[in-house]
Design an enzyme around this catalytic site. Structure first.
Site, PDB file in Angstrom:
ATOM      1  CG  ASP A  94      28.725 -24.338 114.024  1.00  0.00           C
ATOM      2  OD1 ASP A  94      27.994 -24.711 113.094  1.00  0.00           O
ATOM      3  OD2 ASP A  94      28.967 -25.271 114.785  1.00  0.00           O
ATOM      4  CG  ASP A 106      26.318 -25.475 117.388  1.00  0.00           C
ATOM      5  OD1 ASP A 106      26.279 -26.841 117.109  1.00  0.00           O
ATOM      6  OD2 ASP A 106      27.198 -25.559 118.553  1.00  0.00           O
ATOM      7  CG  HIS A 121      22.171 -29.733 123.644  1.00  0.00           C
ATOM      8  ND1 HIS A 121      23.529 -30.074 123.873  1.00  0.00           N
ATOM      9  CD2 HIS A 121      21.649 -30.396 122.596  1.00  0.00           C
ATOM     10  CE1 HIS A 121      23.610 -30.868 123.012  1.00  0.00           C
ATOM     11  NE2 HIS A 121      22.546 -31.140 122.127  1.00  0.00           N
ATOM     12  CE  LYS A 136      28.060 -27.964 113.690  1.00  0.00           C
ATOM     13  NZ  LYS A 136      28.199 -27.783 114.972  1.00  0.00           N
ATOM     14  CB  CYS A 138      32.190 -26.915 115.079  1.00  0.00           C
ATOM     15  SG  CYS A 138      31.200 -27.062 116.796  1.00  0.00           S
TER      16      CYS A 138
END
Length: 201
Positions: free
Chosen positions: A8, A46, A52, A106, A151
């Site tokens: 990320d 991401d 979301h 992801k 993450c």
């Protein structure tokens, strides 16, 4: 096979981005400098839809960094970040991605957050990364990227459970919360993760 996972390193996590990690930009040259050490390099992104469930803006009356119960888990509500197709979701432009063999995305399911490169936070949906790495013959995984305490850490936890030999390259990663990460480093060591620097590669 010696494999580097670049987690990320996206514009929204760089200073100036919507969820910036302090000094996140400083890891880019470090990552670029170690690429030739590895047989396989894989990155993650991401990649969230606008609606979301982890975004505070999508919960009426809630603010960034509030914590709520969501689907049986405690969920931190984040500033809107890494929205699919946005500039903020793009990998940092100074990353040398020429040797990256694959990019796994992801956080694509609006109903569940996904910190780890391997699974969503409820372990209901896999990204396919485990199978990809095992088919490639990867055994030693080296982790770098953003953020160390979120993450990167959750990716390492899942990688250990999947049976990989895990290394964390500390100077090629930065935490969002420096103090919290000191505790997390102790957890990493207790799991058998080796914490190294780029110079020792």
């Amino acid at each position: 096979m010696k494999t580097l996972l670049v987690i990320d390193v996206q514009n929204d996590f760089i200073p100036g981005g919507s969820l910036s990690v302090p000094n996140g930009d400083k890891i880019v040259p470090v990552i670029n400098s170690i690429l030739n050490t590895f047989d396989l390099i894989v990155a993650t992104q991401d990649w969230h839809p606008k609606d979301h469930s982890s975004f505070a803006i999508n919960h009426e009356g809630k603010s960034d960094f509030d914590c709520i119960e969501w689907r049986g888990n405690m969920q931190t509500l984040w500033p809107q970040h890494c929205v699919q197709g946005s500039v903020g979701a793009e990998l940092h432009p100074e990353l040398d991605t020429t040797k990256y063999e694959a990019i796994f995305r992801k956080g694509t399911d609006k109903a569940i957050d996904s910190y780890s490169a391997f699974y969503d936070n409820n372990h209901l949906k896999a990204t396919g990364l485990t199978g990809y790495l095992k088919e490639k013959g990867a055994s030693q995984l080296y982790f770098c990227g953003l953020a160390s305490d979120i993450c990167v850490y959750f990716s390492i936890c899942d990688a250990v459970k999947e049976g990989f030999d895990c290394y964390f390259i500390e100077d090629a990663a930065k935490p969002l919360d420096v103090q919290a990460f000191e505790v997390i480093k102790t957890k990493m060591l207790s799991m058998g993760v080796r914490i190294i620097t780029s110079e020792s590669l």
